[in-house]
Design an enzyme around this catalytic site. Sequence first.
Site: not given
Length: 335
Positions: A77, A121, A149, A170, A229-231, A235
Amino acid sequence: MQTLLLDSDAVATNAAMTDVIPAVEEAFAADDRGDVQMPAKSYIELDRYNGDFRSMPAYLDVAGSATDEEWDAAAVKWVNVHPDNPEDHDLPTVMGTMIYSDPETAFPLSIMDGTELTLQRTGAAAAVATDHLAIEGATSLGIVGAGVQSYSQLEAIAAVRPIETVVVSDLDDARVAAFLEAYGDQFDVREGSVADAAGCDVLSTVTPVRDPIVPYEALGEHTHVNAIGADAEGKQEHEAATLLDAKVVIDDYEQCTHSGEINVPWANGEIDEDDLYGELGAIVTGRVEGRTAEDGITLFDSTGLAIQDVAAAHVVYERARDEGEGTEFDLLGLD
């Protein structure tokens, strides 16, 4: 021989959560058994454009414990994160392209939209973790971050727990309104604060923040957290106090310590290996226990693994091929 082109609609149509969740679970198990090849996610930082590229290749050999099927698959990917895209270029922040290949011949069986695949996924991975780590009777789900997401989080987690109540938080009122409209007929959905969402049986956080936004004291006594969220390095959505108290399960040691929820307190020395319970794959195979009666807060640090993409791509390709969907293309000029 033809390559199957699958756009985002085709991927969404053929990525049924009831199929993707067990496939992703099998991928975690294969990882624990050592039946995968998955180089670390590589990054190309584009400071000039406030973005980055990420390449995620993997090979997966599944023994079929959940489905009684044996299969293997390989794919890569190519994905980006460009936060300025929506405002400056009317493009999504994240876009991905998946090349799905035949391991025996290396023929490119399919080129498919990787953005929709990633959504599915990632939701499936959270569902696998929730199934093994949340209380059995979990009926409430909190979601912090009402972007795209959030939808797959709800759909996937509701497939493994009897979710009735959903609290979404949000800063963007329009996003919240869209989420409420999408699910108001299916669940008891309401807007709430971060603290309101954190008190639910299950909490999924899907934000790009770099400073913790979920107070430790707001979490329920037995809340299971999917930290999504932390990618990337720097983060962090949750306080170090949460990580120190919770049973922390990670998807991959190298990725999580580099760019997962634990990466900042890990780099600062606030937590270390003694504070990590183990990897999700070991729980899936039964080498390590999942939730026990003594557990309080549990937390899954999800960075997103290439093997999850491969597993989801396998599901999408096989179903699309069987249903005659997608567009066939002579990519290599062999026909």
